[in-house]
Design an enzyme around this catalytic site. Structure first.
Site, short mmCIF file in Angstrom:
data_model
loop_
_atom_site.label_atom_id
_atom_site.label_comp_id
_atom_site.label_asym_id
_atom_site.label_seq_id
_atom_site.Cartn_x
_atom_site.Cartn_y
_atom_site.Cartn_z
N GLU A 1 0.84 -1.20 0.00
CA GLU A 1 0.00 0.00 0.00
C GLU A 1 0.87 1.25 0.00
OE1 GLU A 1 -2.17 0.74 3.85
OE2 GLU A 1 -1.94 -1.42 4.01
N CYS B 1 -3.25 -4.62 4.22
CA CYS B 1 -2.13 -5.41 4.73
C CYS B 1 -2.06 -6.82 4.16
CB CYS B 1 -2.19 -5.48 6.25
SG CYS B 1 -1.90 -3.90 7.05
N HIS C 1 -1.35 -12.29 10.80
CA HIS C 1 -1.01 -10.89 10.54
C HIS C 1 -0.81 -10.15 11.85
CE1 HIS C 1 -0.79 -6.90 9.05
NE2 HIS C 1 -1.92 -6.54 9.61
#
Lengths: 348, 130
Positions: free
Chosen positions: A80, A112, A234
């Site tokens: 990103e 993400c 994550h």
């Protein structure tokens, strides 16, 4: 069966401690450490961006794979923080690494999870037989607004994975994705910093998708948490992945090797891929590994992986994730950090 | 640097492509028509290692506009194991720590940006090894 034939990671050397950011904004550093479980984070230099991180990570991946870069038929970079709004990051990378020009290149974005998105597509192209090898990368120089909770975590780094169908270092046994429209974190076109929904980023976003994707792949494979030697979730902070692991029935020992966020911060698209690289740096043949990413907006990709006999001998070359996290690092003050992250407005 | 000029230098800047003189076997970077060592004119491609050693260096305090944010920084003549010599910026270091004999790795970095709206130029910089 397709799988990983080469991998690499790269983390910039600059660091800023959580205490230094807390001091700048008059916040309680101990509470930040306790609440977010973050000690420090990586900071990109003025000369580092998603492209440079991707090239360095992919260089190690190619070296470990031992393949001719010209045989890579697809390159996808998930991020990103692509340096250009219009012009692919991947084109610089292929010319730097001697890939192509007979190659399909695209930049991905999904907050993400753009990294595992790139890995998933690369894997599927190899499985379909469309290309012999495909490269999927997750890398970011993450943005976080000053005096925002994100500033304690948003960091820089990434990992690269080459997928192929023979001489595998890691088998990919199964994948599973879980996605919904959940506005928990976003950045509008032209805006410098992302916005987020505070506590809304937790239960309805991170936990719903991470837990659903992980439970989905466990059901699909008929496996239980105790079947895995390692698990990587994550890492928006140090707290969320530990809570998710606990709710899913994974132990602290299963996640601690890949829990790089405590020292690295959240490298957004590079987060879970870098955690996986840390696991591959030490995994033994036969070890099963669970990987579940999360991207705001929102979705999760899960992978069930198994290390092969080839992994230990191939990882001898290249940089290890925890080695990059431990030494050598250069600590910066908040003022230096503001300069490196170009948060200071200058005259033309 | 205008885009076409940057584009023409991609093989040497992005891949460190060098050449080896067929006559004296010296490695030269970037490639050239006449060997500076023996005046030979026939070459083979040569690949450079991503490691090297500082031959000599200087610290730039008054930098060109595009590099002003990085000052003070080190510019160094680096020799690779193949014998090629490159003029590179040394980054991720305290400038005073760099001098002849410093072992370095070569890493892919952004060299400069053409202002706020021009192209981004990439290449290699040296970082202290270890």
């Amino acid at each position: 069966m397709a799988g990983i034939v080469g991998y690499g990671a790269f983390i910039p050397r600059h660091r800023i401690r959580s205490e230094e950011i807390a001091r700048q904004w008059g916040k309680d550093a101990a509470a930040i450490r306790r609440g977010l479980v973050l000690e420090e984070k990586s900071v990109p230099g003025l000369d580092e961006d998603t492209i440079t991180i991707s090239v360095e990570a992919a260089r190690d991946a190619i070296e470990r794979s031992g393949i001719d870069p010209l045989r890579i038929g697809a390159v996808y970079i998930g991020s990103e923080s692509h340096p250009y709004a219009v012009k692919p990051s991947g084109t610089v990378l292929i010319d730097a690494l001697g890939i192509g020009p007979e190659v399909h290149v695209a930049d991905f974005e999904f907050a993400c999870k753009a990294g595992t998105e790139a890995m998933f597509v690369a894997l599927c192209l190899v499985e379909s037989g469309r290309v012999e090898y495909a490269l999927g990368i997750g890398a970011d120089t993450s943005q976080g607004a000053p005096n925002d909770a994100l500033e304690f975590s948003a960091s820089a780094g990434g990992a690269a994975y080459i997928f192929g169908a023979k001489d595998l270092l890691v088998d990919v046994l199964e994948t599973y994705s879980y996605t919904s429209d959940t506005p928990d974190f976003w950045r509008r076109e032209g805006r410098f910093y992302p916005r987020h929904g505070g506590r809304f980023t937790g239960e309805p976003a991170y936990f719903k998708h991470v837990l659903s994707a992980t439970r989905g792949i466990l059901k699909k494979t008929g496996m239980d948490p105790q079947d895995f030697k390692y698990a990587v979730f994550h890492m928006p902070n140090g707290k969320f992945p530990q809570q998710a692991a606990k709710q899913l029935g994974f132990t602290k020992e299963q996640i601690e090797t890949g829990l790089v966020v405590v020292k690295m911060g959240n490298t957004y698209s590079g987060s879970s891929p870098t955690g996986l690289a840390a696991v591959l740096d030490v995994a033994d043949p036969g070890d099963k590994i669970l990987l579940t990413s999360f991207g705001s907006g929102a979705g999760s990709d899960s992978f069930v992986l198994q290390a092969t006999d080839l992994l230990p001998e191939r990882r001898v070359t290249g940089r290890k994730v925890w080695s990059m996290l431990d030494t050598p690092v250069r600590y910066v003050t908040y003022g230096e950090y503001a300069k490196l992250r170009e948060k200071i407005i200058l005259n033309d | 640097m205008p885009s076409p000029r940057y584009w023409r230098a991609i093989p040497s800047r992005l891949r460190l492509e060098a050449v080896r003189c067929r006559s004296c076997e010296n490695v030269v970077y970037p490639s050239r028509r006449i060997c500076p060592h023996c005046h030979g004119t026939e070459w083979d491609p040569a690949e450079l290692s991503r490691t090297g050693e500082v031959v000599t260096s200087t610290i730039v305090h008054i930098a060109p506009d595009d590099f002003a944010m990085e000052a003070p920084y080190v510019l160094a003549l680096i020799e690779t194991p193949e014998g090629a010599r490159l003029m590179l910026q040394v980054t991720d270091c305290d400038p005073e720590d760099i001098g002849p004999g410093t072992a370095v790795n070569l890493e892919f970095r952004r060299i400069r940006a053409e202002g706020n709206s021009g192209i981004l130029c990439y290449g290699f910089k040296a970082v202290p090894a270890g």
